[in-house]
Design a protein around this motif. Sequence first.
Motif, PDB file in Angstrom:
ATOM      1  N   TRP A  60     -11.994   2.498   1.867  1.00  0.00           N
ATOM      2  CA  TRP A  60     -11.732   1.113   1.516  1.00  0.00           C
ATOM      3  C   TRP A  60     -13.056   0.405   1.285  1.00  0.00           C
ATOM      4  CZ3 TRP A  60     -14.021  -2.258   4.911  1.00  0.00           C
ATOM      5  CH2 TRP A  60     -14.365  -1.740   6.170  1.00  0.00           C
ATOM      6  N   LEU A 114      -4.744   0.123  -3.793  1.00  0.00           N
ATOM      7  CA  LEU A 114      -4.306  -1.274  -3.803  1.00  0.00           C
ATOM      8  C   LEU A 114      -5.533  -2.166  -3.796  1.00  0.00           C
ATOM      9  CD1 LEU A 114      -2.238  -3.673  -3.118  1.00  0.00           C
ATOM     10  CD2 LEU A 114      -2.730  -3.123  -0.714  1.00  0.00           C
ATOM     11  N   PHE A 136       0.826  -1.207   0.000  1.00  0.00           N
ATOM     12  CA  PHE A 136       0.000   0.000   0.000  1.00  0.00           C
ATOM     13  C   PHE A 136       0.864   1.262   0.000  1.00  0.00           C
ATOM     14  CE2 PHE A 136      -2.838   3.133   2.180  1.00  0.00           C
ATOM     15  CZ  PHE A 136      -3.786   3.216   1.172  1.00  0.00           C
TER      16      PHE A 136
END
Length: 209
Positions: free
Chosen positions: A187, A150, A143
């Motif tokens: 995320w 990522l 990352f």
Amino acid sequence: MPTNARTTLIRAFHSPLIEQFQRGNCSTFAVCGWGSKESQEARFNALLRSLKFRGGAVVDYGCGTGDLFDYLRASKHSFCYTGIDENKGMLAIAQEKSDARFIRCEFDEVNFETTDYVFGSGLFQFIDENDPQYYLRLIKVLFRKCRLGLAVNFLSSHRSDATKVKEELYLCPAQIVQLARSLSHRWLIDNSYHPGNADFTLAIFRDDA
């Protein structure tokens, strides 16, 4: 298990598949360990979709035979690709079938230049009894190498017990939520694309991107 047990498992898994490919008995998706081209591309699609990929510089970490390069080229997005893998045999196949850039590295070595995106498909197939959470350490390092995001996939612990293999790593999506939150406020986990919940994808975006 000895220190290099995961390395041994990976090589033992792929070596006979490379030999089969060289005899003309299997395709590159099988060399990489996928049951079909459709199964492999379902993972690729989840990786790109999760990060909202629209082009850019890509490092394919654990690239195998370089099939992600072919998938990206078919997507029509503008991109610059680098494939990285430890396995000389798989890299030879990759280099023979495309003009992309491929680099050999040692297992878990991360020494490439910063890039827009890092993708890892099938990267965490096997357990490591001496380093059970190696995937957490490796994700953190990878990352740090990306400017935008990522994306990696995992075998899911929710898959049928009948399809599980003793040496393989199976995770529940909840096991990596804390890691994702520690790295970024942005995320997602995609648990939607594989029949039987057998696979899931983690995407982490840079907060400053």
